[in-house]
Design a protein around this motif. Structure first.
Motif, PDB file in Angstrom:
ATOM      1  N   ASN A 277       0.831  -1.212   0.000  1.00 22.77           N
ATOM      2  CA  ASN A 277       0.000   0.000   0.000  1.00 22.77           C
ATOM      3  C   ASN A 277       0.862   1.258   0.000  1.00 22.77           C
ATOM      4  OD1 ASN A 277      -2.440  -1.369  -0.048  1.00 22.77           O
ATOM      5  ND2 ASN A 277      -2.556  -1.515   2.179  1.00 22.77           N
ATOM      6  N   GLU A 278       2.012   1.173   0.652  1.00 19.02           N
ATOM      7  CA  GLU A 278       2.922   2.314   0.680  1.00 19.02           C
ATOM      8  C   GLU A 278       3.605   2.521  -0.677  1.00 19.02           C
ATOM      9  OE1 GLU A 278       4.118   1.806   5.421  1.00 19.02           O
ATOM     10  OE2 GLU A 278       5.581   1.361   3.844  1.00 19.02           O
ATOM     11  N   LEU A 279       3.597   1.452  -1.516  1.00 17.60           N
ATOM     12  CA  LEU A 279       4.261   1.534  -2.816  1.00 17.60           C
ATOM     13  C   LEU A 279       3.339   2.009  -3.935  1.00 17.60           C
ATOM     14  CD1 LEU A 279       6.208  -1.866  -2.745  1.00 17.60           C
ATOM     15  CD2 LEU A 279       7.137   0.413  -2.313  1.00 17.60           C
ATOM     16  N   LYS A 280       2.069   2.287  -3.611  1.00 14.06           N
ATOM     17  CA  LYS A 280       1.096   2.562  -4.677  1.00 14.06           C
ATOM     18  C   LYS A 280       1.436   3.800  -5.500  1.00 14.06           C
ATOM     19  CE  LYS A 280      -2.148   5.077  -1.692  1.00 14.06           C
ATOM     20  NZ  LYS A 280      -3.519   5.088  -1.155  1.00 14.06           N
ATOM     21  N   ASP A 281       2.125   4.772  -4.904  1.00  8.78           N
ATOM     22  CA  ASP A 281       2.487   5.984  -5.634  1.00  8.78           C
ATOM     23  C   ASP A 281       3.965   6.006  -6.010  1.00  8.78           C
ATOM     24  OD1 ASP A 281       0.255   7.772  -3.479  1.00  8.78           O
ATOM     25  OD2 ASP A 281      -0.121   6.986  -5.493  1.00  8.78           O
ATOM     26  N   ILE A 282       4.627   4.846  -5.860  1.00 12.34           N
ATOM     27  CA  ILE A 282       6.058   4.734  -6.186  1.00 12.34           C
ATOM     28  C   ILE A 282       6.218   3.781  -7.357  1.00 12.34           C
ATOM     29  CG2 ILE A 282       8.331   4.056  -5.293  1.00 12.34           C
ATOM     30  CD1 ILE A 282       7.306   4.726  -2.505  1.00 12.34           C
ATOM     31  N   ASP A 283       7.148   4.103  -8.244  1.00 15.18           N
ATOM     32  CA  ASP A 283       7.298   3.324  -9.487  1.00 15.18           C
ATOM     33  C   ASP A 283       8.522   2.418  -9.483  1.00 15.18           C
ATOM     34  OD1 ASP A 283       5.583   3.033 -11.537  1.00 15.18           O
ATOM     35  OD2 ASP A 283       6.516   4.478 -12.860  1.00 15.18           O
ATOM     36  N   SER A 284       9.106   2.161  -8.320  1.00 11.40           N
ATOM     37  CA  SER A 284      10.338   1.375  -8.257  1.00 11.40           C
ATOM     38  C   SER A 284      10.097  -0.077  -8.658  1.00 11.40           C
ATOM     39  CB  SER A 284      10.905   1.415  -6.827  1.00 11.40           C
ATOM     40  OG  SER A 284      11.183   2.734  -6.439  1.00 11.40           O
ATOM     41  N   THR A 285      11.162  -0.708  -9.148  1.00 12.12           N
ATOM     42  CA  THR A 285      11.105  -2.125  -9.511  1.00 12.12           C
ATOM     43  C   THR A 285      11.015  -2.983  -8.247  1.00 12.12           C
ATOM     44  OG1 THR A 285      12.435  -1.692 -11.471  1.00 12.12           O
ATOM     45  CG2 THR A 285      12.308  -3.967 -10.737  1.00 12.12           C
ATOM     46  N   ILE A 286      10.220  -4.050  -8.315  1.00 11.53           N
ATOM     47  CA  ILE A 286       9.974  -4.906  -7.155  1.00 11.53           C
ATOM     48  C   ILE A 286      10.349  -6.341  -7.493  1.00 11.53           C
ATOM     49  CG2 ILE A 286       8.186  -5.840  -5.619  1.00 11.53           C
ATOM     50  CD1 ILE A 286       6.638  -3.226  -6.064  1.00 11.53           C
ATOM     51  N   LEU A 287      11.002  -7.028  -6.548  1.00 15.54           N
ATOM     52  CA  LEU A 287      11.318  -8.444  -6.696  1.00 15.54           C
ATOM     53  C   LEU A 287      10.590  -9.220  -5.599  1.00 15.54           C
ATOM     54  CD1 LEU A 287      12.905 -10.739  -8.041  1.00 15.54           C
ATOM     55  CD2 LEU A 287      14.767 -10.284  -6.429  1.00 15.54           C
ATOM     56  N   ILE A 288       9.660 -10.090  -6.015  1.00 19.20           N
ATOM     57  CA  ILE A 288       8.879 -10.898  -5.075  1.00 19.20           C
ATOM     58  C   ILE A 288       9.465 -12.308  -5.047  1.00 19.20           C
ATOM     59  CG2 ILE A 288       6.586 -11.731  -4.465  1.00 19.20           C
ATOM     60  CD1 ILE A 288       5.406  -9.510  -6.202  1.00 19.20           C
ATOM     61  N   THR A 289       9.796 -12.793  -3.862  1.00 15.94           N
ATOM     62  CA  THR A 289      10.365 -14.138  -3.726  1.00 15.94           C
ATOM     63  C   THR A 289       9.479 -14.981  -2.818  1.00 15.94           C
ATOM     64  OG1 THR A 289      11.768 -13.388  -1.891  1.00 15.94           O
ATOM     65  CG2 THR A 289      12.724 -13.355  -4.100  1.00 15.94           C
ATOM     66  N   GLY A 290       9.616 -16.281  -2.935  1.00 16.54           N
ATOM     67  CA  GLY A 290       8.835 -17.207  -2.112  1.00 16.54           C
ATOM     68  C   GLY A 290       8.636 -18.524  -2.831  1.00 16.54           C
ATOM     69  N   GLU A 291       8.223 -19.540  -2.093  1.00 14.88           N
ATOM     70  CA  GLU A 291       8.013 -20.865  -2.665  1.00 14.88           C
ATOM     71  C   GLU A 291       6.887 -20.855  -3.695  1.00 14.88           C
ATOM     72  OE1 GLU A 291       9.239 -23.319   1.437  1.00 14.88           O
ATOM     73  OE2 GLU A 291       7.262 -23.580   0.537  1.00 14.88           O
ATOM     74  N   SER A 292       6.840 -21.909  -4.495  1.00 15.95           N
ATOM     75  CA  SER A 292       5.753 -22.063  -5.457  1.00 15.95           C
ATOM     76  C   SER A 292       4.425 -22.151  -4.731  1.00 15.95           C
ATOM     77  CB  SER A 292       5.953 -23.328  -6.301  1.00 15.95           C
ATOM     78  OG  SER A 292       7.079 -23.199  -7.128  1.00 15.95           O
ATOM     79  N   GLY A 293       3.441 -21.388  -5.221  1.00 20.94           N
ATOM     80  CA  GLY A 293       2.104 -21.475  -4.657  1.00 20.94           C
ATOM     81  C   GLY A 293       1.808 -20.537  -3.512  1.00 20.94           C
TER      82      GLY A 293
END
Length: 619
Positions: free
Chosen positions: A320-336
């Motif tokens: 929610n804090e990123l909604k007005d920011i355009d930075s690149t995001i890397l999401i990590t985590g197990e499958s599913g």
């Protein structure tokens, strides 16, 4: 002029229901180039090795009927046809196949543009030889007769000269066809030395013609220019050979070498034809079809995230804090765990929500197509390219969000191009030269450890830094038990409504599901709930009367969630042994057979027998 002296390619007729596998064997065993396909005695079309290759790349099962890959670009003729009629048919479409029919209207042979050109080539040689003979005779006659007598002969020579001029025109056309063919061609002599190459050879191999002409293909292979050398294989096996060839600069091509024999049966020439693997049209068409079904660009939809745990609350607060920011995001985590759900949530609640969300599964798109799918291509960039060119998925995401799922599956070569897109905010289409500006926000996701891949040289460090501007790690479901309960309630309601059921989960089954590890995370949990609703009647379902067997291990039904393993802290090795002992005892009490114990625990019977002796018989 009739086509009586024109020899076409041999053809074999097969039924349309004949399998692709059976047709492949016919090509291997018979000296033929074409198979004519018939259905109910009606000719349907032609199958060549190209169609077989395309079927292989498209993933079509080999037991499929050959009618599904038949090329119907055909015309019919018999030996009464005149040569100009044949050439007119081919001028309309040079890729058309002409099936020559016998008197009983059965396919006898196949005429192609290649056959016609070879015919004219032989006729030209014949004319030249006749001209030489005629000239020698004329010289002799000139010595014996007057100028008036010679003029009669001179008329015939003028006719021969006209014929030769026509042959020169054909020769020029052949040179043009050879030089500007979209496929790579090389002509070798009988020893494997390259005599001639065309423009496409230079484009596909990145080898200049002066580097190839006059060089033995074995030396080219030794220098690492390409491997294997198809010319060497043709010389060794004395037959047509097709291979996937590795070319310098990490390229691959499908290369076919064809021997040309002289009157003594010796190899006089070797013709090689190569096609860049990336440009195989059928793969492209197949993927476009699959992409429409599975990987099409998706517009924003409402995203519902079910959570109660503190870890997920923190993640949602961050997004929610990123909604007005355009930075690149890397999401990590197990499958599913829901990486794609979080990516869609970020897009739908951000400043780019009015733009397009384009999702790309980097592990699902064939490596040979990923570049053209990401960047697009210009008109005529490769064989089978759309005449108008095609916008890539990155262009489609302009003013929106590009979600790159399974980014760890992207090759190093494409990582470089992606890095350029991020740095320069522009792309260059395949086959193009002009940069195209793009305004996109990139969200990447992976279940791999990119830092470890960087250390092993499998992922670029500079790209990792560019992507890892804002990291978001989603913990596995087994580490957020409160979310499990919330999701169970949500999915139970969802599938009860979908299947018009009223299944209620009893406490014993609910407790067991909360304690379960859910190695498949949210995806596994949702599938389990759907299975529970579908396979059980509308009633309260306890662990003992669950018909769905959602864990595929019924022996867990007797397992107490309040055992020492869940209440007491102990060394990990002791915990493993204790759990193993309980599982073996539970299995053996229900299935008093080492064979059945081995089957339910998915271990060998020898191991099952040893564990039974260790934990039961010797106690």
């Amino acid at each position: 002029m009739s086509m009586e002296n024109m020899e076409g390619f041999k053809a074999k007729n097969v039924n349309s229901e004949t399998s692709i596998k059976a047709v492949s064997k016919i090509f291997e065993e018979k000296n033929i180039k074409f198979i004519v396909v018939s259905q109910d005695e009606n000719l349907m079309g032609i199958v060549t090795q190209n169609e077989l290759l395309e079927a292989y790349f498209s993933g079509i099962p080999l037991n499929t009927g050959v009618k599904n890959i038949t090329n119907n670009n055909i015309a019919f003729a018999n030996h009464n046809y005149k040569l100009d009629e044949i050439t007119n048919i081919l001028e309309e479409d040079s890729n058309r196949y002409i099936i020559v029919l016998s008197k009983s209207l059965k396919p006898k042979e196949v005429i192609t543009r290649e056959v016609v050109i070879n015919y004219f080539y032989k006729e030209a040689k014949k004319k030249i030889q006749e001209f030489k003979v005629e000239k020698n005779r004329t010289d002799e006659i000139k010595k014996e007769y007057t100028n008036d007598d010679y003029s009669i002969r001179e008329y015939n020579i003028e006719g021969l000269i006209n014929d030769l001029n026509q042959m020169n025109l054909w020769n020029k056309e052949l040179n043009q066809i050879f030089e500007y063919s979209p496929n790579s061609f090389a002509v070798l002599d009988g020893t494997g030395v390259t005599l001639r190459v065309n423009k496409a050879f230079e484009n596909i191999t990145d080898i200049k013609r002066e580097e190839a002409i006059g060089i033995d293909v074995k030396k080219m292979e030794e220098r690492g220019m390409y491997s294997p050398a198809v010319g060497s294989l043709v010389r060794k096996e004395k037959r047509k050979v097709s291979v996937i060839q590795k070319i310098k600069n990490d390229k691959e091509a499908l290369v076919t070498g064809v021997p040309v024999f002289d009157d003594k049966g010796e190899i006089f020439r070797i013709i090689t034809n190569a096609v860049d693997i990336k440009e195989v049209n059928t793969i492209n068409q197949y993927y476009i079809k699959q992409k429409k079904e599975n990987n099409t660009s998706k517009m924003s939809h409402d995203v519902k995230i079910i959570y109660e745990s503190e870890s997920m609350k923190n993640i949602i607060q961050l997004t929610n804090e990123l909604k007005d920011i355009d930075s690149t995001i890397l999401i990590t985590g197990e499958s599913g765990v829901g990486k794609g759900v979080i990516a869609r949530y970020i897009h739908n609640n951000g400043i780019r929500k009015k733009g397009r969300l384009v999702e790309i599964n980097c592990g699902a798109i064939p490596e040979t197509l990923l570049e053209s799918e990401l960047l697009g291509y210009e008109a005529g960039a490769f064989t089978g390219a759309q005449k108008s060119g095609k916008r890539g998925l990155i262009e489609l995401a302009n003013n929106g969000t590009l979600f790159l799922d399974e980014i760890g599956e992207m090759s190093l070569q494409l990582q470089v191009k992606l890095l350029q897109v991020i740095q320069e905010k522009s792309i260059i289409r395949v086959g193009g030269t002009e940069p195209i500006d793009v305004d996109i926000r990139i969200i990447a996701a992976t279940n791999k450890n990119l830092q470890e891949m960087v250390n092993k040289g499998k992922f670029r460090l500079d790209l990792f830094y560019r992507l890892n501007v804002i990291p978001i790690n989603i913990p596995p479901l087994r580490e957020r038990k409160s979310d499990i309960l919330a999701m169970i309630k949500y999915f139970l309601g969802k599938y009860n409504e979908k299947y018009s059921k009223e299944v209620v989960m009893g406490k014993s089954l609910l407790d067991m599901m909360i304690q379960y590890d859910w190695l498949g995370n949210v995806r596994e949990l949702e599938n389990a709930i759907e299975c529970l609703v579908v396979t059980n009647p509308s009633a309260i379902i306890e662990k003992d009367n669950d018909k769905s067997n959602i864990f595929n291990l019924k022996l867990f039904n007797n397992y107490s969630t309040h055992s020492n393993l869940s209440d007491n802290i102990m060394p990990l090795e002791e915990a493993k042994e204790e759990l193993e002992k309980k599982l073996v005892k539970m299995a053996y009490s229900k299935y008093p057979s080492s064979y059945k114990v081995a089957k339910v625990l998915k271990i060998s019977q020898t191991t099952a027998s040893r564990k039974i002796r260790q934990y039961i018989e010797n106690q």
